[in-house]
Design a protein around this motif. Sequence first.
Motif, PDB file in Angstrom:
ATOM      1  N   PRO A  51     107.216 -53.216  96.356  1.00  0.00           N
ATOM      2  CA  PRO A  51     107.122 -52.064  97.258  1.00  0.00           C
ATOM      3  C   PRO A  51     108.385 -51.227  97.203  1.00  0.00           C
ATOM      4  O   PRO A  51     109.489 -51.738  96.980  1.00  0.00           O
ATOM      5  N   LEU A  52     108.223 -49.916  97.418  1.00  0.00           N
ATOM      6  CA  LEU A  52     109.352 -48.999  97.337  1.00  0.00           C
ATOM      7  C   LEU A  52     110.457 -49.379  98.318  1.00  0.00           C
ATOM      8  O   LEU A  52     111.646 -49.288  97.990  1.00  0.00           O
ATOM      9  N   THR A  53     110.078 -49.822  99.521  1.00  0.00           N
ATOM     10  CA  THR A  53     111.095 -50.189 100.511  1.00  0.00           C
ATOM     11  C   THR A  53     111.929 -51.374 100.022  1.00  0.00           C
ATOM     12  O   THR A  53     113.139 -51.428 100.266  1.00  0.00           O
ATOM     13  N   VAL A  54     111.295 -52.313  99.340  1.00  0.00           N
ATOM     14  CA  VAL A  54     112.026 -53.468  98.806  1.00  0.00           C
ATOM     15  C   VAL A  54     113.003 -53.018  97.721  1.00  0.00           C
ATOM     16  O   VAL A  54     114.161 -53.460  97.677  1.00  0.00           O
ATOM     17  N   MET A  55     112.554 -52.118  96.846  1.00  0.00           N
ATOM     18  CA  MET A  55     113.418 -51.617  95.787  1.00  0.00           C
ATOM     19  C   MET A  55     114.616 -50.865  96.360  1.00  0.00           C
ATOM     20  O   MET A  55     115.744 -50.991  95.873  1.00  0.00           O
ATOM     21  N   LEU A  56     114.376 -50.075  97.413  1.00  0.00           N
ATOM     22  CA  LEU A  56     115.461 -49.326  98.027  1.00  0.00           C
ATOM     23  C   LEU A  56     116.464 -50.256  98.699  1.00  0.00           C
ATOM     24  O   LEU A  56     117.677 -50.022  98.630  1.00  0.00           O
ATOM     25  N   ARG A  57     115.967 -51.316  99.357  1.00  0.00           N
ATOM     26  CA  ARG A  57     116.881 -52.264 100.002  1.00  0.00           C
ATOM     27  C   ARG A  57     117.766 -52.961  98.989  1.00  0.00           C
ATOM     28  O   ARG A  57     118.921 -53.284  99.279  1.00  0.00           O
ATOM     29  N   CYS A  58     117.245 -53.191  97.797  1.00  0.00           N
ATOM     30  CA  CYS A  58     118.042 -53.835  96.749  1.00  0.00           C
ATOM     31  C   CYS A  58     119.021 -52.855  96.115  1.00  0.00           C
ATOM     32  O   CYS A  58     120.150 -53.219  95.770  1.00  0.00           O
ATOM     33  N   ALA A  59     118.588 -51.603  95.946  1.00  0.00           N
ATOM     34  CA  ALA A  59     119.404 -50.634  95.217  1.00  0.00           C
ATOM     35  C   ALA A  59     120.478 -49.991  96.091  1.00  0.00           C
ATOM     36  O   ALA A  59     121.566 -49.672  95.596  1.00  0.00           O
ATOM     37  N   LEU A  60     120.195 -49.807  97.397  1.00  0.00           N
ATOM     38  CA  LEU A  60     121.118 -49.067  98.256  1.00  0.00           C
ATOM     39  C   LEU A  60     122.501 -49.704  98.354  1.00  0.00           C
ATOM     40  O   LEU A  60     123.516 -48.997  98.223  1.00  0.00           O
TER      41      LEU A  60
ATOM     42  N   ILE B 189     109.606 -38.791  81.482  1.00  0.00           N
ATOM     43  CA  ILE B 189     110.644 -39.233  82.403  1.00  0.00           C
ATOM     44  C   ILE B 189     112.014 -39.214  81.724  1.00  0.00           C
ATOM     45  O   ILE B 189     113.033 -38.914  82.358  1.00  0.00           O
ATOM     46  N   SER B 190     112.048 -39.507  80.436  1.00  0.00           N
ATOM     47  CA  SER B 190     113.315 -39.411  79.701  1.00  0.00           C
ATOM     48  C   SER B 190     113.819 -37.970  79.687  1.00  0.00           C
ATOM     49  O   SER B 190     115.024 -37.708  79.842  1.00  0.00           O
ATOM     50  N   LEU B 191     112.913 -37.021  79.511  1.00  0.00           N
ATOM     51  CA  LEU B 191     113.299 -35.607  79.579  1.00  0.00           C
ATOM     52  C   LEU B 191     113.800 -35.244  80.974  1.00  0.00           C
ATOM     53  O   LEU B 191     114.776 -34.500  81.121  1.00  0.00           O
ATOM     54  N   LEU B 192     113.120 -35.749  81.995  1.00  0.00           N
ATOM     55  CA  LEU B 192     113.543 -35.478  83.370  1.00  0.00           C
ATOM     56  C   LEU B 192     114.972 -35.950  83.603  1.00  0.00           C
ATOM     57  O   LEU B 192     115.808 -35.207  84.129  1.00  0.00           O
ATOM     58  N   TRP B 193     115.261 -37.190  83.208  1.00  0.00           N
ATOM     59  CA  TRP B 193     116.602 -37.726  83.433  1.00  0.00           C
ATOM     60  C   TRP B 193     117.640 -37.024  82.571  1.00  0.00           C
ATOM     61  O   TRP B 193     118.808 -36.886  82.976  1.00  0.00           O
TER      62      TRP B 193
ATOM     63  N   VAL C 217     131.308 -32.668  96.497  1.00  0.00           N
ATOM     64  CA  VAL C 217     130.196 -32.011  95.799  1.00  0.00           C
ATOM     65  C   VAL C 217     129.556 -32.963  94.800  1.00  0.00           C
ATOM     66  O   VAL C 217     128.329 -33.078  94.728  1.00  0.00           O
ATOM     67  N   ARG C 218     130.380 -33.658  94.019  1.00  0.00           N
ATOM     68  CA  ARG C 218     129.827 -34.566  93.014  1.00  0.00           C
ATOM     69  C   ARG C 218     129.071 -35.714  93.660  1.00  0.00           C
ATOM     70  O   ARG C 218     127.997 -36.104  93.201  1.00  0.00           O
ATOM     71  N   THR C 219     129.632 -36.279  94.742  1.00  0.00           N
ATOM     72  CA  THR C 219     128.946 -37.382  95.421  1.00  0.00           C
ATOM     73  C   THR C 219     127.596 -36.925  95.969  1.00  0.00           C
ATOM     74  O   THR C 219     126.580 -37.604  95.800  1.00  0.00           O
ATOM     75  N   GLY C 220     127.573 -35.761  96.614  1.00  0.00           N
ATOM     76  CA  GLY C 220     126.309 -35.241  97.138  1.00  0.00           C
ATOM     77  C   GLY C 220     125.338 -34.913  96.027  1.00  0.00           C
ATOM     78  O   GLY C 220     124.126 -35.144  96.149  1.00  0.00           O
ATOM     79  N   LEU C 221     125.869 -34.386  94.915  1.00  0.00           N
ATOM     80  CA  LEU C 221     125.018 -34.026  93.781  1.00  0.00           C
ATOM     81  C   LEU C 221     124.391 -35.254  93.158  1.00  0.00           C
ATOM     82  O   LEU C 221     123.179 -35.289  92.883  1.00  0.00           O
ATOM     83  N   VAL C 222     125.205 -36.279  92.924  1.00  0.00           N
ATOM     84  CA  VAL C 222     124.688 -37.521  92.344  1.00  0.00           C
ATOM     85  C   VAL C 222     123.623 -38.133  93.246  1.00  0.00           C
ATOM     86  O   VAL C 222     122.566 -38.581  92.784  1.00  0.00           O
ATOM     87  N   THR C 223     123.904 -38.134  94.552  1.00  0.00           N
ATOM     88  CA  THR C 223     122.956 -38.729  95.494  1.00  0.00           C
ATOM     89  C   THR C 223     121.644 -37.954  95.528  1.00  0.00           C
ATOM     90  O   THR C 223     120.559 -38.546  95.428  1.00  0.00           O
ATOM     91  N   ALA C 224     121.716 -36.630  95.654  1.00  0.00           N
ATOM     92  CA  ALA C 224     120.509 -35.817  95.795  1.00  0.00           C
ATOM     93  C   ALA C 224     119.676 -35.816  94.509  1.00  0.00           C
ATOM     94  O   ALA C 224     118.465 -36.081  94.539  1.00  0.00           O
TER      95      ALA C 224
ATOM     96  N   ALA D  22     116.093 -37.812  93.973  1.00  0.00           N
ATOM     97  CA  ALA D  22     114.892 -37.041  93.642  1.00  0.00           C
ATOM     98  C   ALA D  22     114.278 -37.524  92.330  1.00  0.00           C
ATOM     99  O   ALA D  22     113.057 -37.733  92.237  1.00  0.00           O
ATOM    100  N   ALA D  23     115.112 -37.723  91.307  1.00  0.00           N
ATOM    101  CA  ALA D  23     114.597 -38.171  90.010  1.00  0.00           C
ATOM    102  C   ALA D  23     114.030 -39.587  90.101  1.00  0.00           C
ATOM    103  O   ALA D  23     113.003 -39.886  89.491  1.00  0.00           O
ATOM    104  N   ALA D  24     114.695 -40.454  90.871  1.00  0.00           N
ATOM    105  CA  ALA D  24     114.191 -41.820  91.030  1.00  0.00           C
ATOM    106  C   ALA D  24     112.849 -41.809  91.759  1.00  0.00           C
ATOM    107  O   ALA D  24     111.924 -42.558  91.397  1.00  0.00           O
TER     108      ALA D  24
END
Length: 224
Positions: free
Chosen positions: A23-32, A160-164, A190-197, A201-203
């Motif tokens: 589940p997406l919530t499980v993946m987010l809990r592991c990745a965050l 997806i490779s093109l997207l990333w 700016v870089r931290t916010g950019l990387v996060t946003a 979105a891409a993930a």
Amino acid sequence: MPETDQRTARPTVRPPHGFELPPLTVMLRCALPRFIEGVIAPVAVFYAAFVLLGLNGGLVAAVLWVYGGIAWRKVRGHPVPGMLLLAALGVTVRAALAAATGSPVVYFLQPTLGTLLVSMTFLASVPLNRPLAQKIATDMVPMPEAFLRQERVRRFFLRISLLWALVFAANAAISLWVLFHESIGTYLWVRTGLVTALGAAAAGVSILGFNRCLRHVGAAPAAL
């Protein structure tokens, strides 16, 4: 023999790919936690020490943060991820170069150029028909070869490779501009916010697209 759903008394068909995403919530809990430790915290630690102690203090704090994370895992008997060891090597080299030149720009230039190189790698993998997104995905979630050979799956990983590739290119271009035209403090935020946003979105697009791909592939046998 197909299994029977006891609630509907109808046979169920297992999807041919033989696996499901967590589940997406499980993946987010592991990745965050890893994202905070590897992306957010080093920026905060460096900037706080940079403001209070100057460039050298910021460099020392950044190095201590990474090696402290490795030592903490060793003491607790937890395995140290290979990416964390590479990060430790990278931050050591960057800190040494920045200390030798006396310029904080040097410290941040390498990872930004590295981001551009990653973008080019994703892009180059598409015409070679060896999408890097597929390699990364299969490293995280083992997938049967029969599933990966399907045309819909191949097209998905190419897109997806093109997207990333676009995400990393945009990240690098904006970061380079800010690095050379704004203050270090502005660059960090700016870089931290950019990387996060952009990363989030891409993930999200990648996970939703892969789930959709799984549904299409799983439904294909039912139509026979």
